[in-house]
Write a protein that holds these residues in place. Structure first.
Motif, short mmCIF file in Angstrom:
data_model
loop_
_atom_site.label_atom_id
_atom_site.label_comp_id
_atom_site.label_asym_id
_atom_site.label_seq_id
_atom_site.Cartn_x
_atom_site.Cartn_y
_atom_site.Cartn_z
N UNK A 15 -30.95 -36.13 3.73
CA UNK A 15 -31.95 -35.96 4.77
C UNK A 15 -32.16 -34.47 5.05
N UNK A 16 -33.35 -34.16 5.55
CA UNK A 16 -33.64 -32.78 5.90
C UNK A 16 -34.74 -32.20 5.05
N UNK A 17 -35.03 -30.94 5.31
CA UNK A 17 -36.12 -30.23 4.64
C UNK A 17 -35.55 -29.12 3.76
N UNK A 18 -36.20 -28.91 2.63
CA UNK A 18 -35.82 -27.83 1.72
C UNK A 18 -37.06 -27.14 1.20
N UNK A 19 -36.93 -25.87 0.93
CA UNK A 19 -38.01 -25.10 0.32
C UNK A 19 -37.58 -24.76 -1.11
N UNK A 20 -38.32 -25.26 -2.07
CA UNK A 20 -38.05 -24.99 -3.49
C UNK A 20 -38.87 -23.78 -3.90
N UNK A 33 -32.06 -25.43 0.69
CA UNK A 33 -31.14 -26.40 1.32
C UNK A 33 -30.68 -27.41 0.28
N UNK A 34 -29.64 -27.08 -0.50
CA UNK A 34 -29.16 -28.00 -1.56
C UNK A 34 -28.64 -29.32 -1.01
N UNK A 35 -28.33 -29.39 0.29
CA UNK A 35 -27.89 -30.67 0.87
C UNK A 35 -29.06 -31.64 1.01
N UNK A 36 -30.27 -31.11 1.02
CA UNK A 36 -31.45 -31.96 1.14
C UNK A 36 -32.13 -32.19 -0.20
N UNK A 37 -32.28 -31.13 -1.00
CA UNK A 37 -32.94 -31.26 -2.30
C UNK A 37 -32.40 -30.19 -3.24
N UNK A 38 -32.26 -30.57 -4.50
CA UNK A 38 -31.81 -29.63 -5.52
C UNK A 38 -32.88 -29.55 -6.60
N UNK A 39 -32.82 -28.49 -7.40
CA UNK A 39 -33.80 -28.28 -8.46
C UNK A 39 -33.08 -27.76 -9.69
N UNK A 40 -33.46 -28.26 -10.87
CA UNK A 40 -32.82 -27.78 -12.10
C UNK A 40 -33.61 -26.62 -12.69
N UNK A 41 -33.18 -26.16 -13.85
CA UNK A 41 -33.77 -24.98 -14.46
C UNK A 41 -35.19 -25.22 -14.97
N UNK A 42 -35.61 -26.47 -15.02
CA UNK A 42 -36.96 -26.80 -15.49
C UNK A 42 -37.91 -27.16 -14.37
N UNK A 43 -37.47 -27.07 -13.10
CA UNK A 43 -38.33 -27.37 -11.98
C UNK A 43 -38.31 -28.82 -11.54
#
Length: 412
Positions: free
Chosen positions: A290-295, A273-283
């Motif tokens: 707002x909301x939940x994301x699974x990385x 869920x990129x609207x809630x959380x994003x992650x770069x190439x290094x973690x």
């Protein structure tokens, strides 16, 4: 008359035998389509628009690390270099080329150069298998040179170098060229006019002035498969499996790839869920809404995964709630429960139950990645089928011949 008739039948039988054997031999793929190493003379190919770098272990499978386009090549450091080669006719060839150092390309693609064992070069003029394979020691570790004096100091009668052929030797590195100017019998490299019809071409220098290495300079390359030493990853995990952060906060996730002997431990990252959380190439995870994301972290080799829940219900709390209902964030909890269900179902599908005598079931687990039966590089194995057909035909022919001779003896 009987003797003449027998001789005539014998001659006819031999003719039929030779015809059948000829048909079988010419139908073999190895006869009609020689091995990649034999495709150098008169081969026809087309320029490649992309170059794919893959990695794997003995026998495969091979996983794509990166696919390069011509635009991608323009963003990499360019080199301009001349190379000398000697071909199978004993002629000296000079090539003026522009391209990218092979070592730079490997580093950009995320390949551990020290773990490489063998390069398998795949070209457009070979439909099945590779054109040529070269060991890392042969291609990267062995000193190679461009001999600018060799073309003008070469005796074409004796196919040997003259005095002074080694003068001015220059150490060169292998490159993947996307344009070059290959010339035979010309002592001077020409950098003013390039040809892109051989794109992409592998170029490297000579170990010595007598090395016949022109056939190894593969052109029309579309894929380089790299066999690594060591062993593939068998597992991956994260240092955290649940975090709760405010919008704008960041957290660094660290992957642990095992075993320690695994050669390629490179991974990729993704967010459900990129609207809630994003992650770069290094973690590095950033909460953006707002909301939940699974990385999720995924190994490049083997595609093993591990996940961390961002701003979802604490899994220990969920486990204690037997009804599965939460006072807050019920929608987010449902999403997380669904994600957990999918993970558990995937794990369950990897377990096979066998019904044995009695009531006790036996479980057979999926083999670890380092124990998977590996795909062979040689992809065609039809020779056994042709050999069986040929043996059957010869057997039928021999039996028939024996019966004819028996019938003749009875008739006499």
């Amino acid at each position: 008359m009987r003797v003449k008739k027998c001789r005539a039948n014998s001659g006819l039988n031999q003719l039929i035998t030779f015809v059948l054997m000829g048909i079988m031999l010419f139908s073999l793929p190895g006869f009609v389509h020689p091995s990649p190493a034999g495709a150098v003379c008169g081969s026809v190919g087309v320029p490649s628009d992309t170059l794919t770098i893959k990695v794997g272990y003995f026998g495969g499978p091979y996983y794509t690390k990166k696919v390069y386009t011509l635009t991608d090549f323009d963003t990499l450091f360019q080199v301009q270099q001349a190379y000398t080669f000697m071909d199978s006719m004993g002629a000296i060839c000079v090539d003026a080329a522009v391209g990218v150092k092979l070592s730079d390309l490997l580093i950009d693609a995320g390949v551990d150069v020290n773990s490489i064992q063998t390069f398998y070069i795949n070209t457009n003029d070979v439909e099945v298998g590779w054109y040529i394979n070269l060991d890392r020691s042969e291609l990267l570790d062995t000193p190679r040179y461009y001999y600018p004096s060799l073309p003008s100091h070469w005796d074409y009668d004796t196919k040997s170098p003259k005095e002074g052929a080694l003068d001015g030797a220059v150490r060169v590195e292998p490159i993947i060229a996307y344009k070059d100017n290959w010339r035979r019998y010309d002592p001077t490299p020409h950098f003013d006019n390039y040809d892109t019809s051989s794109r992409f071409r592998l170029l490297f220098g000579q170990k010595n002035v007598l090395e016949d290495n022109a056939y190894q300079s593969a052109k029309w390359i579309h894929t380089i498969e790299i066999m690594l030493g060591g062993m593939p990853p068998a597992q991956v995990s994260l240092d955290q499996d649940w975090v709760n952060l405010k919008v704008g906060s960041t957290v660094q996730l660290t992957e642990i790839v095992g075993p320690d002997e695994a050669t390629d431990k490179s991974v990729s990252w993704s967010s459900s869920n990129p609207d809630a959380a994003i992650v770069d190439e290094n973690g590095l995870v950033t909460v953006v809404g707002e909301g939940t994301a699974v990385i999720t972290v995924t190994t490049i080799v083997g595609e093993l995964t591990a996940s961390c829940i961002v701003n979802g219900p604490d899994q220990s709390t969920v486990a204690q709630n037997s009804g599965g209902n939460l006072t807050d964030n019920s929608g987010e909890a449902a999403a997380i429960n669904n994600q957990q269900h999918l993970i558990e179902r995937e794990l369950a599908e990897n377990v096979v139950y066998l019904e044995e005598a009695g009531e006790q079931p036996w479980r057979v687990f999926e083999m670890s990645a380092d124990a998977v039966a590996l795909q062979q590089q040689e992809r065609d194995h039809v020779l056994d089928t042709y050999a069986a057909i040929l043996f059957l035909l010869l057997f039928i022919f021999g039996s028939g011949k024996r019966y004819i001779e028996y019938a003749r003896e009875v008739a006499m």
